[in-house]
Motif scaffolding. Structure first.
Motif, PDB file in Angstrom:
ATOM      1  N   PRO A 145     -31.089 -70.824  26.371  1.00  0.00           N
ATOM      2  CA  PRO A 145     -30.827 -71.835  25.347  1.00  0.00           C
ATOM      3  C   PRO A 145     -31.823 -71.750  24.199  1.00  0.00           C
ATOM      4  CG  PRO A 145     -31.880 -72.843  27.245  1.00  0.00           C
ATOM      5  CD  PRO A 145     -31.622 -71.408  27.601  1.00  0.00           C
ATOM      6  N   THR A 146     -31.326 -71.980  22.985  1.00  0.00           N
ATOM      7  CA  THR A 146     -32.188 -71.977  21.806  1.00  0.00           C
ATOM      8  C   THR A 146     -32.171 -73.312  21.072  1.00  0.00           C
ATOM      9  OG1 THR A 146     -30.396 -71.067  20.476  1.00  0.00           O
ATOM     10  CG2 THR A 146     -31.976 -69.494  21.415  1.00  0.00           C
ATOM     11  N   VAL A 147     -31.103 -74.084  21.249  1.00  0.00           N
ATOM     12  CA  VAL A 147     -30.994 -75.383  20.582  1.00  0.00           C
ATOM     13  C   VAL A 147     -30.444 -76.403  21.568  1.00  0.00           C
ATOM     14  CG1 VAL A 147     -29.887 -76.709  18.736  1.00  0.00           C
ATOM     15  CG2 VAL A 147     -30.555 -74.334  18.324  1.00  0.00           C
ATOM     16  N   LEU A 148     -31.159 -77.502  21.696  1.00  0.00           N
ATOM     17  CA  LEU A 148     -30.687 -78.672  22.424  1.00  0.00           C
ATOM     18  C   LEU A 148     -30.437 -79.714  21.335  1.00  0.00           C
ATOM     19  CD1 LEU A 148     -30.364 -79.676  25.384  1.00  0.00           C
ATOM     20  CD2 LEU A 148     -32.659 -80.588  25.195  1.00  0.00           C
ATOM     21  N   ALA A 149     -29.159 -79.909  20.998  1.00  0.00           N
ATOM     22  CA  ALA A 149     -28.817 -80.764  19.861  1.00  0.00           C
ATOM     23  C   ALA A 149     -29.249 -82.205  20.115  1.00  0.00           C
ATOM     24  CB  ALA A 149     -27.322 -80.705  19.592  1.00  0.00           C
ATOM     25  N   SER A 150     -29.617 -82.880  19.040  1.00  0.00           N
ATOM     26  CA  SER A 150     -29.974 -84.292  19.169  1.00  0.00           C
ATOM     27  C   SER A 150     -28.741 -85.081  19.591  1.00  0.00           C
ATOM     28  CB  SER A 150     -30.533 -84.821  17.852  1.00  0.00           C
ATOM     29  OG  SER A 150     -29.546 -84.757  16.844  1.00  0.00           O
ATOM     30  N   GLN A 151     -28.968 -86.192  20.272  1.00  0.00           N
ATOM     31  CA  GLN A 151     -27.883 -87.047  20.745  1.00  0.00           C
ATOM     32  C   GLN A 151     -28.037 -88.430  20.112  1.00  0.00           C
ATOM     33  OE1 GLN A 151     -29.034 -86.069  24.916  1.00  0.00           O
ATOM     34  NE2 GLN A 151     -26.817 -86.095  25.234  1.00  0.00           N
ATOM     35  N   ASN A 152     -26.967 -88.907  19.535  1.00  0.00           N
ATOM     36  CA  ASN A 152     -26.988 -90.219  18.901  1.00  0.00           C
ATOM     37  C   ASN A 152     -26.554 -91.277  19.915  1.00  0.00           C
ATOM     38  OD1 ASN A 152     -27.122 -92.212  16.922  1.00  0.00           O
ATOM     39  ND2 ASN A 152     -25.004 -91.865  16.293  1.00  0.00           N
ATOM     40  N   VAL A 153     -27.366 -92.295  20.113  1.00  0.00           N
ATOM     41  CA  VAL A 153     -27.005 -93.429  20.957  1.00  0.00           C
ATOM     42  C   VAL A 153     -26.991 -94.673  20.084  1.00  0.00           C
ATOM     43  CG1 VAL A 153     -27.859 -92.431  23.105  1.00  0.00           C
ATOM     44  CG2 VAL A 153     -29.410 -93.738  21.690  1.00  0.00           C
ATOM     45  N   SER A 154     -26.109 -95.612  20.416  1.00  0.00           N
ATOM     46  CA  SER A 154     -25.947 -96.788  19.560  1.00  0.00           C
ATOM     47  C   SER A 154     -25.379 -97.948  20.359  1.00  0.00           C
ATOM     48  CB  SER A 154     -24.993 -96.450  18.410  1.00  0.00           C
ATOM     49  OG  SER A 154     -24.601 -97.607  17.711  1.00  0.00           O
ATOM     50  N   TRP A 155     -25.819 -99.146  20.032  1.00  0.00           N
ATOM     51  CA  TRP A 155     -25.262-100.344  20.649  1.00  0.00           C
ATOM     52  C   TRP A 155     -23.865-100.627  20.108  1.00  0.00           C
ATOM     53  CZ3 TRP A 155     -28.852-104.884  22.069  1.00  0.00           C
ATOM     54  CH2 TRP A 155     -29.972-104.409  22.719  1.00  0.00           C
ATOM     55  N   MET A 156     -23.484 -99.949  19.067  1.00  0.00           N
ATOM     56  CA  MET A 156     -22.212-100.205  18.407  1.00  0.00           C
ATOM     57  C   MET A 156     -21.069 -99.361  18.953  1.00  0.00           C
ATOM     58  SD  MET A 156     -23.187-102.510  16.326  1.00  0.00           S
ATOM     59  CE  MET A 156     -21.816-102.709  15.240  1.00  0.00           C
ATOM     60  N   LYS A 162     -22.530 -87.118  24.814  1.00  0.00           N
ATOM     61  CA  LYS A 162     -22.291 -85.677  24.939  1.00  0.00           C
ATOM     62  C   LYS A 162     -23.547 -84.923  24.554  1.00  0.00           C
ATOM     63  CE  LYS A 162     -17.466 -86.328  23.939  1.00  0.00           C
ATOM     64  NZ  LYS A 162     -16.401 -86.184  22.971  1.00  0.00           N
ATOM     65  N   LEU A 163     -23.700 -83.760  25.133  1.00  0.00           N
ATOM     66  CA  LEU A 163     -24.848 -82.894  24.875  1.00  0.00           C
ATOM     67  C   LEU A 163     -24.349 -81.515  24.491  1.00  0.00           C
ATOM     68  CD1 LEU A 163     -27.930 -82.269  25.075  1.00  0.00           C
ATOM     69  CD2 LEU A 163     -27.497 -81.628  27.456  1.00  0.00           C
ATOM     70  N   THR A 164     -24.764 -81.021  23.333  1.00  0.00           N
ATOM     71  CA  THR A 164     -24.392 -79.669  22.898  1.00  0.00           C
ATOM     72  C   THR A 164     -25.620 -78.774  22.975  1.00  0.00           C
ATOM     73  OG1 THR A 164     -22.649 -80.505  21.457  1.00  0.00           O
ATOM     74  CG2 THR A 164     -23.443 -78.280  21.020  1.00  0.00           C
ATOM     75  N   VAL A 165     -25.448 -77.631  23.616  1.00  0.00           N
ATOM     76  CA  VAL A 165     -26.521 -76.656  23.791  1.00  0.00           C
ATOM     77  C   VAL A 165     -26.057 -75.337  23.203  1.00  0.00           C
ATOM     78  CG1 VAL A 165     -28.055 -75.531  25.441  1.00  0.00           C
ATOM     79  CG2 VAL A 165     -27.164 -77.816  25.949  1.00  0.00           C
ATOM     80  N   SER A 166     -26.912 -74.716  22.385  1.00  0.00           N
ATOM     81  CA  SER A 166     -26.627 -73.392  21.817  1.00  0.00           C
ATOM     82  C   SER A 166     -27.455 -72.354  22.553  1.00  0.00           C
ATOM     83  CB  SER A 166     -26.969 -73.350  20.329  1.00  0.00           C
ATOM     84  OG  SER A 166     -26.162 -74.255  19.619  1.00  0.00           O
ATOM     85  N   PHE A 167     -26.866 -71.188  22.761  1.00  0.00           N
ATOM     86  CA  PHE A 167     -27.505 -70.114  23.513  1.00  0.00           C
ATOM     87  C   PHE A 167     -27.540 -68.832  22.697  1.00  0.00           C
ATOM     88  CE2 PHE A 167     -25.731 -73.003  26.601  1.00  0.00           C
ATOM     89  CZ  PHE A 167     -26.648 -73.040  27.625  1.00  0.00           C
ATOM     90  N   SER A 168     -28.597 -68.078  22.885  1.00  0.00           N
ATOM     91  CA  SER A 168     -28.715 -66.728  22.343  1.00  0.00           C
ATOM     92  C   SER A 168     -28.541 -65.760  23.510  1.00  0.00           C
ATOM     93  CB  SER A 168     -30.086 -66.554  21.706  1.00  0.00           C
ATOM     94  OG  SER A 168     -30.189 -65.270  21.137  1.00  0.00           O
TER      95      SER A 168
END
Length: 184
Positions: A145-156, A162-168
């Motif tokens: 893995p090279t990128v562990l994408a940020s995850q947005n959490v919200s009370w709204m 969801k978690l998106t991971v990029s790989f080389s």
């Protein structure tokens, strides 16, 4: 004009089309993570995967007055996997641990390549349903893995996290499977 019905019956589309939902992913953890049982559970939480792309670099060669283009390199698109997160956040924990193995953010120490690189990740496509026959398997070799994408959490929102991971990876291969014939 060609006979459309004859085309439909004899063509590759007579059995239908490939569906994006008929897939699963197999993740083989790197040696530095030990025998992680969590990777098997990731197979069932992977919501989407990008099939690989390939781009050739070309250069122009000129022989007297005639020029032609020749391939001089190849590059691959990153593999992106998106996971549905369970309430235990097992998915995030797995990839956090893998990325800490690569380069620890607390101590800024890196592991050796052969400890953090996985031998492979496989993306399997199926015809029919996931319990039926495989259509093909894409195997990504020497991957991490090279990128562990940020995850947005919200009370709204009540959306599933969801978690998106990029790989080389070094390279990929694909194996296509013929449809098994059933005996009447």
């Amino acid at each position: 004009m060609k006979d459309l019905n004859k085309f439909i019956k004899s063509s590759q589309f007579s059995e239908g089309f490939s569906k994006t939902s008929l897939m699963d992913v197999q993740i083989f953890p790197p040696p530095g993570m030990g025998d992680s049982k969590d990777s098997e559970l990731l197979t069932f939480s992977c919501q989407s995967a990008d099939l690989p792309g390939k781009t050739f670099g070309v250069s122009e060669r000129k022989d007297y007055v005639i020029s032609s283009k020749h391939v001089n390199s190849v590059s691959f698109t990153d593999l992106n996997l998106t996971f549905l997160c369970s309430s235990s956040m097992l998915e995030r924990k797995f990839f956090d641990q893998w990325m800490e193995l690569i380069l620890g953010t607390g101590d800024l120490k890196t592991s050796y390549y052969d400890q953090y690189v996985s031998e492979s990740i496989k993306v399997n496509l199926y015809r029919g349903s996931p319990t039926s026959q495989k259509t093909c398997t894409f195997t990504f070799k020497k991957i991490f893995p090279t990128v562990l994408a940020s995850q947005n959490v919200s009370w709204m929102s009540e959306d599933i996290l969801k978690l998106t991971v990029s790989f080389s990876y070094e390279n990929w291969t694909v194996e296509y499977f013929e449809k098994e014939k059933t005996n009447p």
